[in-house]
Write an enzyme that holds these catalytic residues in place. Structure first.
Site, short mmCIF file in Angstrom:
data_model
loop_
_atom_site.label_atom_id
_atom_site.label_comp_id
_atom_site.label_asym_id
_atom_site.label_seq_id
_atom_site.Cartn_x
_atom_site.Cartn_y
_atom_site.Cartn_z
N LYS A 122 0.79 -1.09 0.31
CA LYS A 122 0.11 -0.07 -0.02
C LYS A 122 1.05 1.25 0.07
O LYS A 122 2.06 1.48 1.16
CB LYS A 122 -0.80 -0.16 0.75
CG LYS A 122 -1.36 1.34 1.03
CD LYS A 122 -2.67 0.74 2.51
CE LYS A 122 -3.07 2.33 2.53
NZ LYS A 122 -4.96 2.14 3.66
N ASP A 227 -12.61 5.06 10.49
CA ASP A 227 -13.48 4.27 8.94
C ASP A 227 -14.41 3.35 8.72
O ASP A 227 -13.88 2.96 7.68
CB ASP A 227 -12.02 5.10 8.05
CG ASP A 227 -12.62 5.49 6.29
OD1 ASP A 227 -14.02 5.71 6.56
OD2 ASP A 227 -11.63 5.30 5.55
#
Ligand code: ADP
Ligand code: MG
Length: 378
Positions: A122, A227
């Site tokens: 990532k 989130d």
């Protein structure tokens, strides 16, 4: 921003040396003066110019002229290169495969090590969104912006890695973190689909309560995901959820903790209602259901992601909410980011400083590069 793998194969050791010098110089300068690059790299001025030209062609650095002096700044491409090089040297990454995710502020790739064991890379790319908005701005503003976003992206990656590590160690269903360098996190590949893509589940009630339990358990360890939604929950074939994406995690001691907590809960409730037609009167309440038993929020600060770094990262989030205004003034208060700062500082002491502040491990290429013998005997 694409990851250009071709560039990786064609780089001489001198180019790498100069690129590394630009990174080191970036600790104190957004635009690194060419003379400083030459000094850190330990190469003749003329030689450095030629190599910088090559690096600029490959878009690993960008030449910048401003009113004070000419210099170069590191680009995301250059930063990618340096991180990949580090992973490669550590044996964490051998090959790069296809891109499996494009987030608003990250790119996610499938990668493999030499044994062909796959994992997920990532790459954090903070500022990508707002960066577009300032394309039209004057050059030096753009450049300031880029340099500080590299730094913020690195903080996001450090934070994500630190949280993933501590959560994994405490048995939470998260990918196993493998490695981290600069703005990149390497982690276990989860063989699963994002909940977002799941049309039907056998037992929505069970999944719903598993997810609510996960939110409560995180809170009992001192943490709120922040989130927690269908994009950041991967659902394995056996129906087990795996949680990803941690740069926005907050402590339950945060002044707005209850608000974040409720928002996470509400995301799941809304999604279950819309997608599975499932609704329950039961859901966790911050004041009733959260009993702090552990302090992972405190531990993580002790484990490499400091409170100060956390605040710097939050500073960015806070500024983002002030729409428009942050584009020009937003990063003014980030450490080491002044364009004209240090221009006149004694170059020798600065070179030392830049070298001493390098973030990577002691065996790094940087160390190697700093060793003059290495150059002499090549
Ligand atoms: P962003 O911050 O951009 O939202 P995420 O961490 O949520 O980044 O990752 C984006 C997407 O990449 C995810 O929705 C998922 O599809 C994929 N992904 C991320 N990490 C993994 C992983 N460890 N295993 C499998 N897929 C992953
Ligand atoms: Mg996500």
């Amino acid at each position: 921003m694409k990851l250009d793998v071709r560039v990786l194969r064609y780089m001489s050791s001198e180019e790498f040396r100069v690129l590394t010098a630009v990174e080191m110089g970036s600790k104190n300068h957004v635009i690194v003066p060419t003379s400083l690059i030459a000094q850190i790299a330990g190469l003749r001025h003329g030689g450095v110019n030629k190599i910088l030209g090559e690096l600029a062609k490959k878009k690993l650095v960008a030449k910048v002229k401003n009113s004070m002096y000419d210099g170069y700044r590191l680009t995301y491409g250059g930063y990618d290169y340096l991180a990949l090089k580090t992973f490669s040297r550590r044996g964490s990454i051998y090959s790069i495969g296809k891109q499996i995710g494009v987030g608003k502020e990250s790119d996610v790739y499938l990668v493999a090590d030499e044994e062909e064991i796959q994992s997920v890379l990532k790459i954090h790319r903070l500022g990508r969104v707002s960066f577009r908005a300032i394309k039209a701005q004057r050059d030096y503003l753009q450049n300031r912006k880029t340099a500080s976003w590299l730094y913020m992206s690195r903080l996001a990656a450090m934070k994500e890695y630190a949280f993933m590590k501590i959560l994994h160690e405490h048995g939470f269903p998260v990918p196993k973190p493998i490695d981290q360098s600069r703005h990149c996190v390497l982690m276990e590949l989860i063989d699963a689909f994002p909940l977002r893509e799941v049309i039907e589940v056998k037992n929505p009630g069970k999944l719903y309560s598993d997810l609510m339990d996960l939110i409560v358990r995180l809170a009992s360890y001192g943490l709120i995901h922040g989130d927690f939604n269908e994009f950041n929950i991967l659902l394995k074939e056996d129906g087990e959820p795996v949680l990803i994406d941690f740069p926005q995690m907050v402590s339950i001691s945060h002044p707005n903790a209850e608000w974040y907590f409720n928002r996470d809960i509400e995301c799941i409730r809304t999604f279950f209602r819309k997608r599975f037609g499932y609704e329950s009167v039961l859901y966790p309440k911050f004041n009733l259901d959260v009993n702090r038993e552990f302090n992972l929020d405190v531990q993580v600060a002790a484990s490499g992601f400091t409170k100060q770094q956390q605040e710097e990262l939050e500073g960015k989030n806070a500024r983002e909410s002030v729409k428009g205004e942050d584009i020009i003034s937003g990063d003014a208060n980030i450490a080491n980011e002044s364009v004209i700062q240090n221009v006149t500082k004694d170059a020798k002491s600065e070179t030392e400083e830049a070298k001493s502040e390098t973030e990577e491990d002691p065996e790094s290429d940087l160390e190697q590069l700093n060793n003059r013998d290495y150059m002499a005997h090549r």
